[in-house]
Motif scaffolding. Structure first.
Motif, short mmCIF file in Angstrom:
data_model
loop_
_atom_site.label_atom_id
_atom_site.label_comp_id
_atom_site.label_asym_id
_atom_site.label_seq_id
_atom_site.Cartn_x
_atom_site.Cartn_y
_atom_site.Cartn_z
N SER A 1 0.83 -1.21 0.00
CA SER A 1 0.00 0.00 0.00
C SER A 1 0.86 1.25 0.00
CB SER A 1 -0.92 0.01 1.23
OG SER A 1 -1.79 -1.09 1.22
N ALA A 2 2.01 1.17 0.67
CA ALA A 2 2.87 2.35 0.83
C ALA A 2 3.84 2.53 -0.33
CB ALA A 2 3.65 2.26 2.13
N VAL A 3 3.97 1.53 -1.20
CA VAL A 3 4.95 1.60 -2.29
C VAL A 3 4.25 1.39 -3.62
CG1 VAL A 3 7.03 0.58 -3.25
CG2 VAL A 3 6.81 0.80 -0.78
N GLY A 4 3.97 2.48 -4.31
CA GLY A 4 3.39 2.42 -5.65
C GLY A 4 3.81 3.64 -6.44
N PRO A 5 5.13 3.91 -6.54
CA PRO A 5 5.59 5.12 -7.22
C PRO A 5 5.35 5.07 -8.72
CG PRO A 5 7.44 3.71 -6.67
CD PRO A 5 6.25 3.09 -6.03
N ARG A 6 5.14 6.24 -9.31
CA ARG A 6 4.93 6.34 -10.76
C ARG A 6 6.25 6.64 -11.44
NH1 ARG A 6 0.64 5.09 -7.70
NH2 ARG A 6 -1.27 5.04 -8.92
N GLY A 7 6.37 6.22 -12.73
CA GLY A 7 7.66 6.33 -13.39
C GLY A 7 7.62 6.93 -14.77
N ILE A 8 8.28 6.25 -15.71
CA ILE A 8 8.56 6.81 -17.03
C ILE A 8 7.30 7.01 -17.87
CG2 ILE A 8 9.61 6.26 -19.27
CD1 ILE A 8 11.58 7.30 -17.30
N ILE A 9 6.39 6.04 -17.88
CA ILE A 9 5.22 6.14 -18.76
C ILE A 9 4.42 7.41 -18.48
CG2 ILE A 9 2.99 5.09 -19.30
CD1 ILE A 9 5.22 3.73 -20.71
N PRO A 10 4.02 7.69 -17.24
CA PRO A 10 3.29 8.95 -17.00
C PRO A 10 4.09 10.18 -17.40
CG PRO A 10 3.09 7.49 -15.11
CD PRO A 10 4.12 6.88 -16.00
N ALA A 11 5.41 10.17 -17.10
CA ALA A 11 6.22 11.35 -17.40
C ALA A 11 6.33 11.60 -18.89
CB ALA A 11 7.62 11.18 -16.79
N SER A 12 6.62 10.54 -19.66
CA SER A 12 6.82 10.74 -21.09
C SER A 12 5.52 11.04 -21.82
CB SER A 12 7.47 9.48 -21.70
OG SER A 12 6.67 8.34 -21.47
N VAL A 13 4.45 10.32 -21.48
CA VAL A 13 3.19 10.52 -22.19
C VAL A 13 2.52 11.83 -21.77
CG1 VAL A 13 0.95 9.50 -22.72
CG2 VAL A 13 2.93 8.03 -22.41
N ALA A 14 2.70 12.25 -20.51
CA ALA A 14 2.12 13.52 -20.07
C ALA A 14 2.68 14.69 -20.86
CB ALA A 14 2.40 13.73 -18.58
N THR A 15 3.99 14.64 -21.13
CA THR A 15 4.61 15.69 -21.92
C THR A 15 4.00 15.76 -23.32
OG1 THR A 15 6.69 15.33 -20.73
CG2 THR A 15 6.82 16.55 -22.79
N LEU A 16 3.78 14.58 -23.92
CA LEU A 16 3.20 14.52 -25.26
C LEU A 16 1.79 15.09 -25.29
CD1 LEU A 16 3.06 13.44 -28.21
CD2 LEU A 16 2.32 11.25 -27.25
N PHE A 17 0.95 14.69 -24.35
CA PHE A 17 -0.45 15.11 -24.42
C PHE A 17 -0.68 16.53 -23.89
CE2 PHE A 17 -1.06 10.57 -25.00
CZ PHE A 17 -1.90 10.60 -26.10
N ALA A 18 0.27 17.04 -23.11
CA ALA A 18 0.19 18.45 -22.76
C ALA A 18 0.33 19.31 -24.02
CB ALA A 18 1.29 18.81 -21.74
N VAL A 19 1.25 18.88 -24.92
CA VAL A 19 1.42 19.59 -26.19
C VAL A 19 0.16 19.46 -27.05
CG1 VAL A 19 2.74 19.63 -28.34
CG2 VAL A 19 3.91 19.29 -26.16
N GLU A 20 -0.45 18.27 -27.05
CA GLU A 20 -1.67 18.04 -27.83
C GLU A 20 -2.81 18.93 -27.33
OE1 GLU A 20 -2.12 16.20 -30.43
OE2 GLU A 20 -0.26 15.06 -30.52
N LEU A 21 -2.94 19.06 -26.01
CA LEU A 21 -4.00 19.92 -25.45
C LEU A 21 -3.74 21.38 -25.79
CD1 LEU A 21 -4.58 18.26 -21.96
CD2 LEU A 21 -6.24 18.42 -23.82
#
Length: 616
Positions: free
Chosen positions: A334-354
């Motif tokens: 429950s205490a260990v579920g860090p987010r990594g590369i996929i959210p970081a890379s795809v967020a950058t792409l879709f921020a540009v799309e928006l």
């Protein structure tokens, strides 16, 4: 200039890895700090314009390599560790995370349903990029590690595809739920199909291609690398953002077949993933805009709390209902579920799309929220993972059992219920399959082979126990454990009473099978209540021993000790430093080196042990 920046990023990645290994903290924490330092927020050496449009392609191939390596290590044996928990985490758990995150973003950040679902899809992923470094420094039982690894690989694929589908259907398309489901299923099938096809071709080339013997390992590495790129690129040509699924599927397929030069391929993938992970994490961290994060204010922190302290525990507790997971292990997951590369890379792409759709505020919200979650979870969960594991006591050293017969299986199950990290070794395929069906971690091999014991982790094992019906085999296992691997605690079943002396001369705890059986039968006849209770050890009742080393124990009386331990347990036995054991009276005074045995209810005994030995 770009070459110098790439060199700097790679150098920072290597330094981060070396420092992380030295201080035993997951490397992703240092990688993200290094990226922030060279980014526009501090030194300004790297910005959105540094790599131009080429960054997305580089990141895509790098992520494909990382997920291929993660899939390659995700063997069927690991999936068998906790199939129910893993299937729930990657299906029902993923849906709860997606919709729950979307609800938190919509409520706290006052945004549209479509953007909330887009952010929620991104944050389903944990990923091997963050889980791998954590498991490098935190030792957990195999079923816990397999759940984290499986969730990382599978949910990365889910997130990568789902976020594209949400954007194309709900934001840029007609918003149809039918189209959403159909589009997701189609892209997933494309990715998995291309990955399986490429894996099949690679396997055929390596097994039937008559590679030059002298250069076999080199050719195997190069062919596998080409397979990764072809799987990723081929799937992307058919449908965007399916390359991740193709790479993961290709890795999984090749990792579960008899591949020539398997060890050389593993070493190559491990080294390659370290390099690309270092580059991608530093490069993407350099693009973090703290202005977007700060703009979220307290509402952003509320989203972090909702995801990490509400949604994650709910998902874990719904998924890990199997009794094999202890309360501490469920808390750790429950205490260990860090987010990594996929959210970081795809967020950058879709921020540009928006931005291109004329929705700049939603683009800033998307990027700010995703990077805030990544930063918070990497720092608090990945960075403190070892401390969390130590606090929750979920890092037991391994107990190795050689012999998967009735005795070995029964002992392995009891030790598992006691929270031990058990690995069973047997060279009989039927015994191996039987052990796995009973939910145990089993290694097929000869326990008298030093290489097999080394592969099982004997050089860092707490205990080695041999339970075969052959005393010669048991004696050899014990000799190897003692002399080759220097295992402190070694025990063995002894089938012939005359052989007990040979085992004891090695310093092995010898359990004479005939005497143990006679003792058990005597207890059943003369002390039936005690016998029934002993059979329940680890379930309703427990017995645990501690050594008197803590300063707050030395000099205390048994009466003082009993007043400090929880109700439901007593200090039942006292073993003095000279080896004499007795039932203590209240005025017995504890001395350093004495051993106290607690007897009582499972939870009460566990709390009593942790009261005086918090890290046991």
């Amino acid at each position: 200039m770009v070459v110098a920046i790439v060199a700097l990023i790679l150098a920072l990645g290597v330094v981060s890895r070396v420092v992380a290994d030295r201080v035993r903290i997951p490397s992703v924490l240092f990688l993200i700090i290094a990226g922030i330092v060279i980014g526009p927020e501090v030194l300004g050496l790297v910005s959105q314009d540094t790599f131009g449009s080429g960054l997305s392609a580089v990141v895509g191939v790098s992520v494909a390599i990382i997920l291929f390596e993660g899939g390659y290590h995700l063997t069927l044996g690991k999936l068998r560790e906790s199939p129910t928990a893993l299937s729930r985490l990657t299906t029902v758990g993923a849906v709860i995370t997606w919709l729950g995150t979307a609800a938190a973003v919509i409520i706290f950040l006052d945004t549209s349903l479509e953007v909330g679902l887009l952010v929620g899809a991104l944050l389903i992923a944990t990923g091997p990029t963050v889980i791998g470094p954590i498991l490098n420094v935190v030792t957990v039982r195999d079923h816990v590690a397999s759940v984290l690894e499986g969730e990382g690989v599978i949910n990365d694929v889910t997130a990568a595809i789902l976020v594209v589908v949400v954007f194309e259907v709900l934001i840029a398309g007609d918003g149809s739920l039918t189209h959403l489901v159909a589009n997701f299923a189609l892209r997933l099938l494309v990715g998995l199909g291309v990955g399986a096809l490429v894996a099949g071709v690679v396997w055929l080339v390596l097994t039937r291609g008559n590679l030059a013997p002298g250069n076999g390992p080199l050719h195997a590495r190069m062919i596998v690398l080409a397979g990764i790129v072809v799987a990723y690129g081929g799937a992307e040509v058919i449908a965007s953002e399916t390359g991740i699924a193709a790479a993961a599927m290709a890795g999984f397929a090749l990792g579960n077949v008899d591949l020539p030069h398997h060890e050389a391929v593993i070493d190559f993938l491990d080294d390659l993933s370290v390099v690309v992970l270092s580059f991608v994490f530093v490069a993407l961290a350099a693009l973090i805009d703290f202005g977007d994060i700060i703009q979220l204010g307290l509402a952003g922190l509320a989203v972090v709390v909702a995801i990490t302290l509400v949604l994650r525990p709910i998902v874990i507790y719904l998924s890990t209902t199997n009794e094999r997971f202890t309360r501490s292990e469920r808390l750790f997951l429950s205490a260990v579920g860090p987010r990594g590369i996929i959210p970081a890379s795809v967020a950058t792409l879709f921020a540009v799309e928006l931005q291109a759709l004329g929705r700049p505020q939603e683009a800033q919200l998307l990027a700010g929220t995703v990077f805030l979650i990544i930063f918070a979870t990497v720092v608090l969960q990945a960075g403190l993972a070892r401390q969390i594991a130590q606090t929750l006591n979920v890092s037991p050293m391994r107990t190795i059992l050689v012999g998967g017969g009735r005795v070995g299986l029964s002992l392995a199950e009891r030790l598992e219920q006691d929270g031990e990290n058990v690995l069973l070794i047997d060279n009989d395929p039927d015994a191996v399959e039987n052990g796995r069906k009973r939910g145990l971690r089993v290694l097929e091999g000869d326990g008298t082979d030093a290489d097999v014991l080394e592969k099982a982790g004997a050089d860092n094992a707490k205990t080695v126990i041999s339970t075969t019906p052959d005393d010669d085999v048991n004696l050899l296992v014990c000799q190897l454990a003692k002399t080759t691997f220097d295992v402190e605690k070694v025990a063995s079943r002894v089938n012939q009473p005359d052989n007990v002396g040979a085992f004891e001369s090695l310093g092995v705890h010898a359990i004479d099978l005939s005497m143990a059986t006679a003792w058990s039968l005597e207890n059943v006849l003369e002390r039936p209540s005690l016998s029934a209770w002993m059979n329940e050890l680890g379930r309703t009742g427990d017995v645990q021993e501690i050594e008197v080393t803590a300063e707050d124990l030395v000099g205390k009386s048994i009466a003082d000790l009993n007043s400090e331990i929880p109700d439901g347990t007593i200090a039942g036995l006292l073993t003095h430093r000279d080896g004499e054991t007795e039932v203590p009276t209240g005025d017995h005074e504890l001395r350093e080196g004495d051993r106290v045995t607690f007897i009582g209810q499972v939870g009460a005994v566990d709390r009593a042990v942790k009261r005086f030995h918090p890290h046991d």
